[in-house]
Design an enzyme around this catalytic site. Structure first.
Site, PDB file in Angstrom:
ATOM      1  N   ASP A  37       1.176  -0.730  -0.036  1.00 51.39           N
ATOM      2  CA  ASP A  37      -0.146   0.005   0.332  1.00 51.39           C
ATOM      3  C   ASP A  37       0.891   1.192   0.084  1.00 51.39           C
ATOM      4  O   ASP A  37       0.662   2.392   0.876  1.00 51.39           O
ATOM      5  CB  ASP A  37      -1.212   0.090   1.092  1.00 51.39           C
ATOM      6  CG  ASP A  37      -1.743  -1.266   1.414  1.00 51.39           C
ATOM      7  OD1 ASP A  37      -2.296  -2.046   0.279  1.00 51.39           O
ATOM      8  OD2 ASP A  37      -2.032  -1.679   2.482  1.00 51.39           O
ATOM      9  N   GLU A 196     -11.691   0.074  -3.880  1.00 54.67           N
ATOM     10  CA  GLU A 196     -10.571   0.518  -2.129  1.00 54.67           C
ATOM     11  C   GLU A 196      -8.808   1.150  -3.171  1.00 54.67           C
ATOM     12  O   GLU A 196      -8.808   1.429  -3.938  1.00 54.67           O
ATOM     13  CB  GLU A 196      -9.978  -0.775  -1.871  1.00 54.67           C
ATOM     14  CG  GLU A 196      -9.294  -1.398  -2.902  1.00 54.67           C
ATOM     15  CD  GLU A 196      -8.745  -2.755  -2.196  1.00 54.67           C
ATOM     16  OE1 GLU A 196      -9.769  -3.252  -0.545  1.00 54.67           O
ATOM     17  OE2 GLU A 196      -7.485  -2.862  -2.618  1.00 54.67           O
TER      18      GLU A 196
END
Length: 549
Positions: A37, A196
């Site tokens: 991420d 997302e």
């Protein structure tokens, strides 16, 4: 229009031919081991990047680079008990999907903390120095994952997904610490599973909204849409995905996605994202790592990253002066009063469990009653495994007085899966024990009686196998067992983390009678072949610099 099309074609040809003719290139991934991420920002000539840490403490490592290729760990955004509640968090809970931004002298990181005692979900922290100290969390008031920020139009825009795969935007006042314009739905995902990780950028006349789709597996990808307003309506790019390797099963990189953009000083754009390096089919155990790719803009203003949307092993280096940091030494002698930044604990550590001052020159672990079976913090000081071929070793002095007491090395996948090489007691004798703890149960064990005194424990690894070695003073090393690396892979365990390896002590229900003193810890990576032993003396031992980032 003809000029823009020619420029587009020239950019594509340059990307392809520059690699072929031998122009200086860099290799992916640029940050190895569990660093998923990634989010990035630039301040002048400096780049800062943050990644997820889940249940590990301290949380959210901050990496610094001047050339986008070579990165140095400079701190953590969540380095105090007060700003990082992790106790009780499940495996793959805790802190994930941060986003870092900079505005008017202040750094901001937004994130979500799931499961830690005292957590209130979505938060942000701030600092004027990215190396720290960072503030305590400002809790935003919801539990949606992967929040992000954008500074534009003299406002701070908050971008948030919800559990239905939609994206909302509102404006937030960081001084009053509350929303000015409440979150409102502005866009939805573009057809893939689990939309997302939204990030928004104002570039020229458009607001670009990039997001991740396809779950966290092999169909992972980054897609983009744009609007002339941050509140929409948004139109999807006809060139999606921006980047993905889902249609390139032969690539050594898979699950490419969860991206963030950054603009260089020369006006060019680059992308960081996560990806995995599976081995032996579809098994990856190092975790999701950080990758880098250039962005090319189409004549009609859409970004495509990598080689026509594909992540390659090599790309031409960015147009930046090379800046290589001094590398960490292979050996940590524990001679400092502080742990190196690369060390982590599991959840919030108990201060009485470890010390660098009780026995100077040693890391002392006072094994408590806590083991890996509880959602707590055992005496465990560990680091990411950052290379397939590696050797991790330590010299430890530990005298158990009961079968429940143990100390040594552990490779952890999650709470229910780990491989250990420890000193313990069996039948009244001091022994070294190799143990597999998989799917919540103790599996194969091998035991070897050892003499009193210091013992060197070593774990070596190839892409597909771990091997566990024990060496008494003045004697040859003995291999006590092996295990396939895939037993700790995400495909077997599920979750979002990669393996950690480190030093451990526990009384498994009651505190250890004696402390475990670790004299040093070596981590050698990118070895040409699995580690060898000859007559008890290690081959090619070099306690100088390692070869990792």
């Amino acid at each position: 229009m003809l000029y823009r099309k020619i420029t587009w074609l020239v950019c594509i040809l340059f990307l392809q031919t520059s690699i072929l003719i031998g122009q200086t290139t860099f290799k992916n991934p640029v940050i190895t081991g569990m660093n998923p991420d990634p989010s990035i920002c630039r301040v002048g000539d400096d780049f800062y990047l943050v990644t997820s840490t889940f249940e590990y403490f301290p949380g959210l490592p901050i990496y610094h680079s001047k050339d986008l290729v070579n990165w140095k760990l400079v701190g953590h955004a969540l380095s105090r008990q007060s700003n990082n509640p992790l106790m009780g968090a499940s495996s793959s809970g805790g802190n994930f999907a941060p986003a870092i931004r900079y505005h008017d002298g202040t750094f901001y990181i937004s994130c979500t903390n799931y499961g830690g005692k005292g957590s209130e979900g979505v938060f942000y922290v701030t600092a004027t120095d990215p190396a720290g100290d960072w503030s305590d969390p400002v809790w935003v008031g919801n539990w949606f994952v992967d929040p992000s920020m954008m500074f534009a139009n003299d406002s701070l825009y908050w971008i948030s997904p919800n559990n239905k795969g939609d994206f909302s935007v509102g404006t937030f006042d960081p001084n009053a610490k509350k929303f000015v314009e409440p979150l409102q739905l502005v866009a939805s995902g573009l057809g893939g599973a689990s939309p997302e990780a939204p990030h928004m950028y104002k570039i020229n006349d458009y607001y670009y909204l990039i997001s991740a789709e396809g779950g966290t597996g092999y169909e992972h990808r980054s897609v983009i849409q744009r609007s002339t307003s941050p509140y929409g309506p948004f139109e999807p790019s006809p060139y999606n995905p921006v980047i993905s390797n889902m249609d390139n099963p032969e690539s050594p990189f898979q699950a490419i996605g969860h991206s963030d953009f950054v603009q260089l000083q020369d006006g060019s754009w680059w992308l960081v994202c996560l990806g995995i390096r599976p081995i032996e089919g579809n098994y990856h155990h190092l975790g999701r790592e950080t990758f880098l790719a250039p962005i090319t803009w189409t004549p009609d203003g859409w970004p495509i990253a990598g080689d026509r949307g594909v992540m390659l092993e090599e790309f031409p280096v960015p147009n930046l002066p090379e800046h290589i940091w001094e590398k960490e030494s292979v050996r940590d002698d524990f001679d400092s009063s502080d742990l190196r930044l690369l060390w982590n604990f599991l959840r919030n550590p108990h201060d009485t469990d470890w010390s660098l001052t009780e026995n100077l020159g040693y890391l002392r672990l006072n094994g408590s009653k806590i083991s890996f079976r509880e959602k707590d913090s055992p005496a465990f000081v560990a680091r990411r495994q950052t290379a397939f071929n590696m050797a991790a070793s330590t010299k430890v002095n530990f005298t158990p007085v009961a079968p429940n007491e143990e100390a040594g090395l552990v490779i952890r996948g999650n709470d229910e899966n780990h491989l250990s090489l420890v000193i313990t007691m069996r039948d009244g004798k001091r022994v070294a024990m190799y143990r597999e703890f998989l799917k919540g149960d103790e599996k194969d064990t091998e035991v070897m009686e050892i003499s009193e005194g210091d013992i060197t424990l070593r774990i070596t690894a190839s892409e597909s196998q771990y091997e566990f070695w024990v060496q008494e003073e003045g004697k040859p090393a003995v291999s006590l067992g092996t295990s396939p690396t895939k037993v700790l892979s995400t495909e077997v365990l599920n979750g979002f983390t990669g393996v950690y390896i480190g030093m451990y002590a526990s009384g498994n229900g009651s505190a250890n009678t004696n402390p475990a003193d670790f004299d040093w810890f070596d981590f050698e990576e990118d070895l040409a072949m699995p580690y060898k032993w000859i007559s008890g003396v290690e081959e090619s031992v070099d306690h100088g610099n390692s070869s990792g980032n």
